[in-house]
Motif scaffolding. Structure first.
Motif, mmCIF file in Angstrom:
data_model
loop_
_atom_site.group_PDB
_atom_site.id
_atom_site.type_symbol
_atom_site.label_atom_id
_atom_site.label_comp_id
_atom_site.label_asym_id
_atom_site.label_seq_id
_atom_site.Cartn_x
_atom_site.Cartn_y
_atom_site.Cartn_z
ATOM 1 N N ARG A 207 -26.158 0.088 49.985
ATOM 2 C CA ARG A 207 -24.982 0.590 49.367
ATOM 3 C C ARG A 207 -25.837 1.751 48.312
ATOM 4 O O ARG A 207 -26.754 1.533 47.501
ATOM 5 C CB ARG A 207 -24.187 -0.345 48.101
ATOM 6 N N VAL B 2 -21.543 6.376 36.834
ATOM 7 C CA VAL B 2 -21.462 5.755 37.937
ATOM 8 C C VAL B 2 -20.950 4.348 37.518
ATOM 9 O O VAL B 2 -21.773 3.394 36.736
ATOM 10 C CB VAL B 2 -22.635 5.683 39.039
ATOM 11 N N ILE C 75 -23.175 0.660 36.994
ATOM 12 C CA ILE C 75 -24.715 1.173 37.321
ATOM 13 C C ILE C 75 -25.239 1.474 35.919
ATOM 14 O O ILE C 75 -24.666 2.627 35.190
ATOM 15 C CB ILE C 75 -24.711 2.115 38.061
ATOM 16 N N ASP D 25 -21.233 7.300 46.362
ATOM 17 C CA ASP D 25 -21.381 5.942 46.428
ATOM 18 C C ASP D 25 -20.736 5.624 47.786
ATOM 19 O O ASP D 25 -19.571 5.740 48.233
ATOM 20 C CB ASP D 25 -20.073 5.298 45.419
ATOM 21 N N TYR D 26 -21.606 4.983 48.546
ATOM 22 C CA TYR D 26 -21.456 4.993 50.121
ATOM 23 C C TYR D 26 -22.178 3.915 50.816
ATOM 24 O O TYR D 26 -23.189 3.464 50.181
ATOM 25 C CB TYR D 26 -21.479 6.331 51.155
ATOM 26 N N THR D 27 -22.074 3.544 52.034
ATOM 27 C CA THR D 27 -22.938 2.317 52.554
ATOM 28 C C THR D 27 -23.488 3.118 53.730
ATOM 29 O O THR D 27 -22.887 3.911 54.202
ATOM 30 C CB THR D 27 -22.430 1.164 52.949
ATOM 31 N N THR E 240 -21.085 12.479 41.814
ATOM 32 C CA THR E 240 -21.544 11.022 41.985
ATOM 33 C C THR E 240 -21.532 10.701 43.517
ATOM 34 O O THR E 240 -20.947 11.412 44.394
ATOM 35 C CB THR E 240 -20.695 10.335 41.261
ATOM 36 N N ARG F 272 -25.685 4.645 45.299
ATOM 37 C CA ARG F 272 -25.082 5.174 44.246
ATOM 38 C C ARG F 272 -25.796 6.038 43.311
ATOM 39 O O ARG F 272 -27.164 5.474 43.123
ATOM 40 C CB ARG F 272 -24.240 3.913 43.744
#
Length: 207
Positions: free
Chosen positions: A87, A181, A184, A148-150, A146, A89
């Motif tokens: 993941r 984020v 985080i 946020d991914y896999t 920002t 981020r």
């Protein structure tokens, strides 16, 4: 018989979950790693949109200016290969890459940087030999956003992982929008600069 069958299924499920948990430990040195480009100056109360700033990582040596490299080790058995889901981020500026493969909006496999001034975030795996970038965009500019991914990559047991950041010119686009984020650090406060945090979501042996 049905009761015994149910117990067997439960035992198998618990065993599989335990095995998955053990496999995640193979990526323990990678889990939670952060690329960080802190700003030298404190974040102003009302940052100017599109502003750039001096990196706190800047050195006096042009050959090593605004670069950092960390080396980690992946666990597991030599000769075995694992699929590792990360993941990704953070708060980043855009960067262009070429001669590789774009996956999704921001992830880029292989290739090389295609601009001489914007920040590079790179992970290199020794075996199977491969490298990846995390902040791909169609064009550079004074923007911050920002991510946020896999992303799933393959790593062989015992491989060396090289995490490399390069600001290229000692400057960065500041976090002028004070982007945060969730969950985080330093959330709920904005990070004064740019960063990417990698967390290992899953590790599965390739059969």
């Amino acid at each position: 018989m049905r009761f015994l069958s149910l117990l067997t299924v439960v035992a198998f499920t618990l065993s599989a979950r335990a095995a998955d948990g053990d496999l995640k430990k193979l990526a323990g040195e990678l889990d939670g790693y952060r690329f960080e480009f802190p700003c030298q100056d404190p974040m102003p109360e009302n940052p100017k949109p599109g502003a750039d700033g001096i990196s706190a990582r800047k050195t006096d040596d042009p050959a090593t200016n605004d670069k950092f490299t960390d080396t980690k080790k992946f666990g597991g058995e030599a000769g075995k290969r694992y699929k590792v889901t990360l993941r990704v981020r953070g708060v980043v500026e855009p960067m262009m890459y070429k001669d590789g493969q774009q996956v999704g909006e921001r992830f880029y496999i292989g290739g090389s940087p295609n601009n001489a001034t914007y920040n590079i975030y790179q992970l290199t795996v020794s075996s199977p030999a491969s490298h990846f970038f995390f902040n791909r965009d169609d064009k550079v500019g004074h923007r911050i956003f920002t991510i946020d991914y896999t992303a799933t990559i393959e790593i062989e047991g015992g491989a060396t992982l090289t995490l490399h950041g390069n600001g290229q010119n000692g400057r960065m686009i500041t976090n002028f929008s004070k982007l945060v984020v969730p969950d985080i650090a330093p959330a709920p406060q904005p990070y004064n600069g740019q960063f990417i945090q990698l967390n290992v979501v899953d590790v599965v042996e390739v059969k």
